[in-house]
Design a protein around this motif. Structure first.
Motif: not given
Lengths: 318, 423
Positions: B28, B31, B35, B247-249, B251-258, B420
């Motif tokens: 991360i 990343k 960026e 940009l909802k990225t 949220e993408k990370l939130q869905l992972t085990p991170m 959530p």
């Protein structure tokens, strides 16, 4: 396909800001290995439902069970189990295609070598392999949507949620994605839950379809059963070569089961379920009256008509 | 055998878990680094702007200190007085009053200005000197009036001695000693004359302390400039995190085990790297403009580096409440402005308001802001050559304050951005 992947019990979502009941005491079972299509007009509660199923939105009450275990968004096991591809393509613009997938894959603790293989496999499958070193912001809209899909699938989830992923795709990419998802579900026995306002795709892709409106599931069944049960039938349009009177219409209605007949100029409009099977019988009646059918047009029953029949609304894109 | 296997399994699992924690945090971090270094806006905000500011200030303030019109003197009056017959004389006190009353007119019609501003203390030791002279009041000179001062003034055969303490290399010290000498001589002469004699010398013993080099205004301000460069990191941390949300990225990370700790850890590591680059660039620029530092650059850098973590924490706090990158950026700017001002409080000699004291070490209200604490510490290190052992209290305070900031940032991001949603 009878083993339950997701069991939703009495699920309710009320948004406190406007007191809107987005999901209303919903019960639903989704089975392992099936593609489940979720249809609903704008504001029906599709996205709310999916976001609750993936743990992004808190439910007001009710239960969601994955393989019998209650949804616990902090559970690493569950996170490995499900994948979500949101409506809006979300990725890091200043990272390359490969880097985007690498970040997500690493958070799933996929070993480096395996991750590299999976990324390449996915990129090849989604025809993005030539773009892997390109910044995500430089991709075309269709490619960005495919990257979005790859990001939701990188960890090879058992259950994949796809929210309007076909929106904005050109027909070629759409067909390709269709085949890809079909393969993904059938070869690897994955469960896919898909929302789309593109009826023909949901119809063709889904094993079962649920129609949601105002937070309630109005009907759940296979597309064929839905059409047969809730549809008003196919429309058969027959052009007759000569003038005819109302007696012909009455005769058809009496002789052929479950039809409704209308006359319009020289044409007869017959609305019935499974019209193809009834065509010979109808033609016999017409010819028996000394008339000839000069043209036949059949409009097949679609999910669209089922949808309109159940919700009273046209389905439009979000 | 079974126990051994269990132990091996547990160890393997633990190693795997630790490996995951590091790998995820590091990924991360990489990343974010990619960026931000691919973003022109970031390079402008984080590197160019502070560098330009430093160059600008170097050009303006890089010269020697201008003549000071008033001097701040710390006085330690140990004079016990002298009783002759029935009269007790307190000449030490008289000297202090005289110094305090000397004024000089500016332009005609203007209110006369004091030449000396007096600050008194009873105890004199190294810590008093360090604290009072160089932090609290920004004094230019310390005057020690000995115990027998009144007696010696009264005894015409002896020279009248006082001690002044300061750094001879500073222009301010030289000027203040020179002015003091004139007044002091006149005072002793006047008093002795009033007592009926004018023999004996008035002697000033100078005690030089090499803690200040050829200090310029620029030298005093460099730590502040370096730190406000780092304050800019609030903007980039809050913006980058809020854009992830927007940009909802995220949220993408939130869905992972991170977990939140990976995100915050990764972002903090990135910020530390950026801060390291900033520190090197800003100190290098300050050197180019003639920064006279006698202390350890490494220690100063470490202080600023630690402080920088609190800036990422403030950025996280702002991001926790922002829904758009533009809003986060605006709020960050609003937060940064008072921080800039307060950063310079120690340089301007604005007194801290004591909050609590541990073993004589005062923790001030402004020290809640790590920028203030760090500026003071870096000045102590670079201008007065203090070492880590001299600054143990401040150093520990800085670490504690930074950890508190990070904990708050982590909790807020976790609650408002990674749980959530209810709506």
């Amino acid at each position: 396909m009878t083993e339950t992947a997701i069991q939703i019990q009495n699920l309710t979502k009320i948004y406190s800001t406007n007191n809107l009941k987005a999901i209303d005491s919903l019960d639903l079972a989704i089975y392992k290995g099936e593609i489940f299509g979720l249809l609903g007009p704008n504001g029906a509660g599709k996205t709310s439902l999916i976001r609750m199923l993936v743990g992004l939105l808190k439910s007001s009450s009710g239960q969601i069970l994955f393989d019998g275990d209650e949804l616990n968004i902090n559970s690493s096991r569950l996170k490995h189990h499900i994948g979500y591809v949101p409506q809006e393509a979300a990725f890091w613009k200043n990272l390359t295609v490969y880097e985007n997938l690498n970040v997500i894959g690493t958070t799933y603790n996929i070993p480096s070598k395996e991750l590299k293989e999976r990324i390449n496999h996915l990129l090849e499958g989604l025809y993005l392999i030539d773009q892997k070193k390109k910044l995500a912001s430089k991709l075309s809209g269709g490619m960005q949507r495919r990257l979005n899909l790859a990001m939701g699938m990188i960890h090879n989830p058992q259950i994949l949620f796809l929210d309007e992923v076909f929106v904005g795709l050109d027909p070629q990419t759409r067909n390709y994605l269709y085949d890809y998802l079909r393969d993904f579900a059938s070869k690897e026995n994955k469960t896919i839950i898909i929302t789309s306002h593109l009826m023909e795709i949901v119809d063709a892709l889904s094993d079962r379809v649920g129609i949601l409106d105002l937070g309630k599931m109005l009907a759940v069944d296979t597309p064929e059963n839905l059409k047969n049960t809730h549809g008003k039938g196919d429309i058969l349009e027959l052009e007759i070569d000569k003038e005819f009177d109302e007696d012909l219409l009455n005769k058809i209605e009496k002789s052929v089961k479950d039809v409704s007949v209308e006359k319009k100029d020289q044409d007869i409009f017959i609305k019935t379920l499974n019209a193809i099977a009834k065509i010979p019988e109808i033609l016999n009646i017409i010819e028996g009256e000394g008339l000839t059918v000069s043209d036949v047009k059949l409009t097949k029953q679609s999910l669209e008509t089922v949808f309109i029949s159940l919700t009273g609304k046209e389905l439009r894109g979000d | 055998m079974k126990d051994k296997d269990n132990f091996k399994n547990k160890l393997a699992s633990l190693t795997k878990n630790i490996g995951y924690e590091f790998r995820t945090t590091f990924t991360i971090s990489i990343k974010y680094l990619k960026e931000i270094f691919r973003s022109k806006l970031f390079l402008i905000i984080a590197i160019m702007l502070p560098a330009v500011l430093m160059i600008f200030m170097g050009v303006i303030f890089g010269g020697p200190i201008s003549a000071v019109q008033s001097y701040n003197i710390l006085v330690i009056n140990e004079d016990i007085g002298y009783t002759n017959d029935t009269t007790t004389y307190q000449f030490g006190e008289s000297l202090i009053n005289t110094l305090g009353n000397v004024t000089y007119p500016l332009e005609e019609g203007e209110v006369p200005m004091n030449i000396f501003y007096i600050f008194e203390t009873d105890v004199y030791n190294q810590s008093t000197e360090d604290f009072l002279i160089y932090e609290e009041h920004g004094l230019h000179l310390t005057l020690i009036i000995p115990e027998n001062f009144s007696e010696v003034v009264f005894n015409f055969d002896n020279d009248v001695r006082v001690t002044v303490v300061g750094d001879p290399l500073t222009g301010v010290y030289q000027n203040s000693v020179s002015t003091f000498t004139t007044i002091y001589n006149e005072f002793v002469d006047a008093v002795r004359f009033s007592l009926g004699d004018d023999t004996g010398q008035s002697v000033i013993e100078e005690h030089h302390i090499g803690i200040v080099g050829n200090t310029t205004v620029f030298d005093l301000m460099v730590p502040g400039f370096v730190i406000i460069g780092i304050v800019m990191n609030i903007v980039f941390v809050s913006t980058i995190l809020t854009e992830e949300y927007e940009l909802k990225t995220l949220e993408k990370l939130q869905l992972t085990p991170m977990r939140t700790i990976h995100l915050i850890g990764g972002l903090s590591l990135t910020q530390l790297f950026v801060a390291l680059v900033q520190i090197i660039v800003l100190f290098a620029l300050s050197l180019a403009f003639g920064y006279n530092a006698i202390g350890s650059y490494v220690l100063a850098g470490v202080i600023v580096w630690i402080m920088s973590l609190s800036m990422s924490a403030i950025g996280m706090m702002i991001a926790a409440f922002s829904k758009k990158g533009t809003i986060a950026s605006s709020i960050s700017s609003v937060v940064a402005i008072p921080l800039y001002m307060i950063t310079f409080f120690p340089v301007w000699g604005i007194e801290t308001i004591p909050m609590f004291q541990i073993n004589g070490n005062v923790f001030g209200v402004f020290d809640i802001l790590p920028t203030n604490l760090a500026t003071r510490m870096v000045n102590q290190v670079m201008i007065y050559g203090q070492t880590l052992s001299d600054l143990t209290f401040e150093f520990v305070s800085l670490i504690i304050v930074t950890v508190i900031y990070l904990a708050i940032g982590l909790v807020l991001v976790s609650i408002f951005k990674l749980r959530p949603k209810k709506e």
